[in-house]
Write an enzyme that holds these catalytic residues in place. Structure first.
Site: not given
Ligand code: USQ
Length: 397
Positions: A31, A35, A101, A145, A187, A189-190, A193, A216, A261, A332
């Site tokens: 690692d 993070r 992530r 993901t 996004s 991020y997505h 992946k 996931q 929210t 979205e």
């Protein structure tokens, strides 16, 4: 097995490390602690107080007598060190969690987009190239993901990675083709992946690498059987607008008297999995490795689907929390259906932990215990997907 867990200090990485060590495997954590640096950058902290990784490993040794080894290494930037490590250590399996992530973090600014792409894509590609070059044959298990599939409501179940299609050739004959399910990331991020999937496909086909990609869903919960064993083994737990995920956020909000929210109408349907099942799925995936020359094995790692507004209603009923509908900072679909196939894990023996009140209440209890560590001003999600979407203002009543 000798197992390297890349990203073993993270939210799913740490409980996975403990789960695998508990099963008797020799576990190495690799690692770069990014993070923890991002916490510093954002000026937020995990709801739960986390010790250093070295201290966490020391406590695990004290509690169980089992050794965890930690290696500070940046997968995306230290290619030669990674290769040397693999040559020297020859792991039987590599679990790859070492990616940025959070979707909102990846959309914050252009700098965050660039960082997320450089970090995630380089980390994955460096790993694949280094495995080929070092001549080892580990089973690579990657945490992908569900978000690679996108959320268009076609009314059909999402298969586990592959889609059978029929096309017509030039002679007008119908031909069958198996393709990776078309990606439609929501996004940056997505998107990384989705790019990972192509890298895996190439290296499995070209070099015979043995790869499992786990698509996931949204993880909820905080404790696993092992993180419960000592206060200092506690998992990290994010509540802020960038890293906190929807169900955990609602539970924390309920615990501190903050209205839930809900973005837009809350019509977004998503896939969910409890953290305990998440680590169990990694164990199951390890037990079912592909052979050299096989296509990438893809599992949908989720146990149930829920609509955001239904989750809010459930938690409101359970805790008395107020629900607040906010302008959606994301681009979205306002409403979508989602049906997902997950037969492979069920066939391997996964016994799903579904959303039940006991576990939901446990998260609220954890949040209440550490409520004094929460900065309420960091609860709103303020990363907007495009420049014309006004960031959600601080709506703390
Ligand atoms: N949402 C709200 N209110 C909030 C937070 C989120 O309504 O306070 C909504 C979002 O607009 C979105 C949905 O809840 O429609 C899910 O958001 P999320 O932040 O819980 O999940 P997401 O951004 O998709 O990312 C998380 C993890 C990521 C993982 C992904 C799985 O951060 O690492 O890959 O879940 S999945 O969603 O299946 O792609």
């Amino acid at each position: 097995m000798k197992i390297a867990v890349l990203g073993g200090d993270g939210f799913v990485g740490w409980p996975t490390v403990l789960h695998l060590s508990d099963l008797g495997h020799e576990v190495h954590i690799i690692d770069n602690l990014s993070r923890r640096w991002i916490d510093t950058e954002l000026g937020v902290q995990s709801l739960t107080p986390m010790d250093s990784i070295q201290e966490r490993c020391r406590i695990w040794k004290e509690v169980t007598g089992k050794t965890l080894r930690f290696h500070l290494l940046d997968l995306a930037k230290e290619y030669e060190r990674l290769k040397s490590w693999l040559v020297e250590n020859k792991p039987d399996a590599i679990i790859h969690f070492a990616e940025q992530r959070a979707a909102p973090y990846s959309m914050k600014t252009d700098r965050h987009k660039v960082y997320t792409v450089n970090n995630n894509v380089s980390a994955t590609h460096n790993l694949l190239a280094a495995v080929v070059e070092s001549g080892i044959d580990p089973h690579i298990v990657h945490l992908g993901t569900m978000g690679v599939y996108g959320y268009s409501s076609v009314g059909a179940a999402i298969p586990e990675g592959y889609l059978d299609v029929e096309i017509e050739n030039l002679e007008g004959e119908k031909k069958e083709l198996e393709i990776l399910y078309p990606t439609k990331p929501g996004s940056v991020y997505h998107m990384t992946k989705s790019l990972d999937q192509i890298l895996f496909q190439f290296y499995a086909q070209n070099d015979g690498l043995r790869i499992t990609d786990l698509h996931q869903g949204i993880v909820w919960g905080t404790h696993t059987e092992q993180t419960r064993r000592d206060e200092q083994l506690i998992n990290r737990f994010d509540y802020d607008g960038d890293y906190g995920t929807v169900l955990n956020r609602f539970l924390i909000q309920a615990a501190i008297g903050y209205p839930l929210t809900v973005h837009g109408t809350g019509g977004q349907t998503r896939a969910f999995i409890h953290i305990q099942d998440s680590v169990r799925c990694i164990e199951l995936a390890l037990s079912d490795a592909p052979e050299r020359g096989d296509r990438v094995k893809i599992f949908n790692q989720m146990t149930e689907t829920h609509r955001v507004r239904d989750l809010a209603a459930l938690i409101s009923k359970l805790t008395g929390a107020e629900v607040m509908n906010l302008p959606n900072p994301r681009k979205e679909a306002a409403e979508n259906d989602l049906i997902v196939k997950n037969e492979q894990f069920l066939a391997l023996g996964l016994n799903p932990t579904t959303l039940e009140n006991g576990l939901l209440a446990e998260v609220v209890e954890v949040a209440k215990k550490y409520a004094h560590r929460i900065d309420r001003s960091r609860v709103p999600a303020v990363s907007a997907w495009t420049k014309d979407i006004a960031p959600t203002v601080n709506h703390d009543p």
